[in-house]
Write a protein that holds these residues in place. Structure first.
Motif, short mmCIF file in Angstrom:
data_model
loop_
_atom_site.label_atom_id
_atom_site.label_comp_id
_atom_site.label_asym_id
_atom_site.label_seq_id
_atom_site.Cartn_x
_atom_site.Cartn_y
_atom_site.Cartn_z
N GLY A 13 3.82 1.44 16.66
CA GLY A 13 3.42 2.97 16.61
C GLY A 13 3.39 3.56 15.25
O GLY A 13 2.95 2.80 14.41
N ASP A 14 4.33 4.46 14.96
CA ASP A 14 4.35 5.38 13.70
C ASP A 14 5.74 4.82 12.83
O ASP A 14 6.36 5.51 12.76
CB ASP A 14 4.19 6.60 13.89
N GLY A 15 5.72 3.57 12.60
CA GLY A 15 6.98 2.87 12.06
C GLY A 15 6.92 3.06 10.61
O GLY A 15 8.07 2.86 10.03
N ASP A 16 6.09 3.44 10.03
CA ASP A 16 5.91 3.81 8.68
C ASP A 16 7.23 4.45 7.97
O ASP A 16 7.49 4.47 7.12
CB ASP A 16 4.60 4.34 7.97
N GLY A 17 7.51 5.62 8.88
CA GLY A 17 8.55 6.54 8.62
C GLY A 17 9.79 5.71 8.50
O GLY A 17 10.55 6.02 7.35
N PHE A 18 10.27 4.94 9.10
CA PHE A 18 11.26 4.01 9.08
C PHE A 18 11.31 3.22 7.80
O PHE A 18 12.49 3.06 6.88
CB PHE A 18 11.53 3.07 10.26
N LEU A 19 10.13 2.70 7.48
CA LEU A 19 10.10 2.03 6.14
C LEU A 19 9.99 2.64 4.96
O LEU A 19 10.69 2.58 4.07
CB LEU A 19 8.59 1.26 6.12
N ILE A 20 9.51 4.08 5.11
CA ILE A 20 9.84 5.19 3.89
C ILE A 20 11.33 5.25 3.59
O ILE A 20 11.55 5.38 2.62
CB ILE A 20 8.55 6.24 4.28
N ILE A 21 11.99 5.42 4.83
CA ILE A 21 13.58 5.67 4.75
C ILE A 21 14.06 4.41 3.53
O ILE A 21 14.77 4.73 2.65
CB ILE A 21 14.27 5.64 5.84
#
Length: 141
Positions: A44-52
């Motif tokens: 899904g939208d896992g990019d948010g966790f990588l941006i963290i």
């Protein structure tokens, strides 16, 4: 070359490396993430966790940079030691999730260990040495 210059150069390299890596995670997490060492990526939208992770790395680099630029060398040594825990944590995370052992040890573990070495060298460079009193203390009779 003096120990202070070597320590400064090493710290500057760490700062630039961590800043670059963190910025890459913020700007392009999907292309940067494979280098982290995990076997699979969030669905899904896992990019948010990588941006963290990227934001964390940028903040870590900025803290080190501020200490280096302002000349707070002893604090810089301590913070390098503490921030190495983040890289050891990344290494542990990769190993715990059955990721690439080579990346875990060769990237995260090596980075953390070099940060510890740099931090300890700065601590040695900045330690204060007390001198013995010029006159001997009086002895009881």
């Amino acid at each position: 070359m003096s120990l202070k210059k070597i320590n400064t150069a090493l710290a500057a390299v760490f700062i630039l490396f961590i800043l670059w890596f963190g910025t890459e995670y913020i700007l392009s997490p999907e292309t940067t993430a494979p280098g982290y060492g995990l076997p699979s990526w969030p669905s899904g939208d896992g990019d948010g966790f990588l941006i963290i992770k990227g934001i964390r790395d940028v903040v870590l680099a900025l803290v080190l940079g501020i200490l280096l630029v302002t000349g707070h060398r002893r604090a810089l040594g301590w913070v390098l030691l503490v921030e190495a825990l983040a890289a050891y944590g990344d290494m542990t995370n990769v190993l715990a999730h059955h990721g690439s052992v080579a990346t875990a040890l060769g990237v995260h573990g090596l980075t953390a260990t070099l940060m510890v070495v740099n931090g300890l060298l700065i601590m040695c460079e900045t330690r204060t040495i007390t001198t013995a009193p010029a006159t001997p203390a009086p002895q009881p009779a």
